[in-house]
Design a protein around this motif. Structure first.
Motif, PDB file in Angstrom:
ATOM      1  N   GLU A 152      -0.162 -33.572 -34.693  1.00 16.56           N
ATOM      2  CA  GLU A 152      -1.415 -33.765 -34.343  1.00 16.56           C
ATOM      3  C   GLU A 152      -1.915 -35.230 -34.619  1.00 16.56           C
ATOM      4  N   ILE A 153      -1.184 -35.856 -35.554  1.00 17.77           N
ATOM      5  CA  ILE A 153      -1.708 -37.510 -35.945  1.00 17.77           C
ATOM      6  C   ILE A 153      -1.207 -38.277 -34.687  1.00 17.77           C
ATOM      7  N   PHE A 154      -0.084 -38.179 -34.431  1.00 18.38           N
ATOM      8  CA  PHE A 154       0.620 -38.808 -33.210  1.00 18.38           C
ATOM      9  C   PHE A 154      -0.112 -38.609 -31.993  1.00 18.38           C
ATOM     10  N   THR A 155      -0.526 -37.228 -31.741  1.00 18.50           N
ATOM     11  CA  THR A 155      -1.305 -37.143 -30.358  1.00 18.50           C
ATOM     12  C   THR A 155      -2.658 -37.831 -30.531  1.00 18.50           C
ATOM     13  N   ARG A 156      -3.515 -37.722 -31.607  1.00 14.12           N
ATOM     14  CA  ARG A 156      -4.840 -38.274 -31.816  1.00 14.12           C
ATOM     15  C   ARG A 156      -4.452 -39.863 -31.647  1.00 14.12           C
ATOM     16  N   ILE A 157      -3.527 -40.359 -32.177  1.00 21.30           N
ATOM     17  CA  ILE A 157      -3.487 -41.771 -31.991  1.00 21.30           C
ATOM     18  C   ILE A 157      -3.438 -42.238 -30.460  1.00 21.30           C
ATOM     19  N   VAL A 158      -2.548 -41.615 -29.685  1.00 22.65           N
ATOM     20  CA  VAL A 158      -2.607 -41.843 -28.242  1.00 22.65           C
ATOM     21  C   VAL A 158      -3.899 -41.513 -27.619  1.00 22.65           C
ATOM     22  N   GLU A 159      -4.574 -40.447 -28.007  1.00 26.47           N
ATOM     23  CA  GLU A 159      -6.086 -40.345 -27.497  1.00 26.47           C
ATOM     24  C   GLU A 159      -6.858 -41.352 -27.734  1.00 26.47           C
ATOM     25  N   ASN A 160      -6.710 -41.556 -29.243  1.00 26.22           N
ATOM     26  CA  ASN A 160      -7.901 -42.754 -29.651  1.00 26.22           C
ATOM     27  C   ASN A 160      -7.608 -44.128 -29.105  1.00 26.22           C
ATOM     28  N   SER A 161      -6.605 -44.435 -28.622  1.00 27.49           N
ATOM     29  CA  SER A 161      -6.271 -45.884 -28.060  1.00 27.49           C
ATOM     30  C   SER A 161      -5.021 -45.498 -27.140  1.00 27.49           C
ATOM     31  N   THR A 162      -5.450 -45.134 -26.046  1.00 29.31           N
ATOM     32  CA  THR A 162      -4.140 -44.799 -24.693  1.00 29.31           C
ATOM     33  C   THR A 162      -3.484 -45.954 -24.591  1.00 29.31           C
TER      34      THR A 162
END
Length: 314
Positions: A152-162
């Motif tokens: 979840e965390i790594f996925t959100r990091i990519v979404e937060n700052s593609t």
């Protein structure tokens, strides 16, 4: 009866114990009774400073309670964003890493213009690495049997700052976590996104290696999946050609040898099947293929022995 009850309340407030006046007062502005002990300060700035004083003294529970008041009572203030950030810091300092991640993520979701965003993404990434390294999500100190929060965390990091500085790295680490959980198809998809979305990234070469490794792992799931074995070997061979001096190339070459052995094993099993069916010509083709194309595999001497036995039977 109702009038008597109201009269009793008024008399109690006027003549009752002085402690009643200490904890509850009437606020004409809001039209409500409030408890000064739990009420926020009159401005978000004052409330934040009050909360920060507890934080500076390492009185984290008191600080968290007062920061929450800023967020609750002054949600649109700049201090609310900063307070939410400090709530994350407190959770992290107490070892509540998943709760810290959730607190940090609220800053990104609710206050996207905060100056803390990049720092928060870095903190989220570090938390993701903790879970990747084996940290467990806990409640009351007890490990929870849940999916690795790093996904979840790594996925959100990519979404937060593609296209941020940590995006490619987080995307690659996501693939590693999925691979570690034996979710090879999802892992391969994650690694492919590194190659497609971040073609100039330093992680592209490693992602190509990991794709080949996922294919190799899939080929081991079925004794007769020679297509997957061949595909994995081709991926490793392409990696070695593109990165001949890379450290991973030596591991890739070892994987190629293992996959050659896998292909030889498959060919040997087919040859044995044909031999048992007395289809000797077909069996000879497969035995000969092993000797010619996989001479270093452990199945080459076995194939040669079977050919000699078949020759003696003539």
């Amino acid at each position: 009866m109702k009038q008597l009850f109201i009269l009793f309340i008024l008399v109690f407030l006027l003549l009752g114990p002085t402690t009643a006046h200490c904890y509850w007062i009437w606020t004409p502005k809001t039209g409500k009774w409030t408890n000064p002990k739990t009420a926020p300060k009159s401005t978000p700035q004052d409330q934040f400073v009050f909360a920060k004083s507890f934080y500076d003294e390492k009185k984290y529970e008191d600080a968290k309670r007062e920061f929450i008041k800023v967020v609750k009572h002054y949600p649109k203030s700049a201090e609310a964003a900063e307070s939410q950030y400090y709530i994350g810091l407190i959770q992290e300092s107490e070892g509540n890493f998943y709760e810290a991640y959730l607190a940090y993520q609220k800053v990104i979701d609710k206050y996207p213009f905060s100056e803390r965003i990049q720092e928060i993404i870095e903190r989220e990434y570090n938390i993701g690495e903790k879970f990747m390294a084996g940290e467990k999500r806990k409640v009351m100190g007890i490990d929870l049997p849940v999916e690795n929060p790093a996904i979840e965390i790594f996925t959100r990091i990519v979404e937060n700052s593609t296209y941020g500085p940590l995006a490619a790295k987080a995307q690659y680490k996501l693939g590693l976590v999925l691979k570690g959980l034996l979710r090879y198809y999802e892992a391969e998809d994650a690694f492919n996104k590194v190659i497609i979305n971040y073609p100039d990234s330093e992680w592209v070469g490693a992602a190509k290696f990991q794709i080949a490794s996922c294919r190799a792992s899939l080929s081991r799931n079925s004794d007769y999946d020679q297509g997957a074995t061949k595909e994995a070997k081709e991926q490793f061979e392409a990696f070695v050609r593109e990165h001949p001096d890379a450290v991973l190339s030596r591991e890739a070459e070892k994987n190629i040898e293992a996959l050659n052995a896998k292909e030889a094993e498959g060919a040997y099993n087919i040859a044995v099947f044909y031999e048992k069916q007395r289809a000797y010509d077909a069996a000879k083709i497969y035995y000969s293929d092993i000797i010619n194309n996989y001479p270093n595999s452990p199945f080459a001497p076995k194939a040669l022995e079977r050919l000699r036995i078949m020759e003696r039977k003539k």
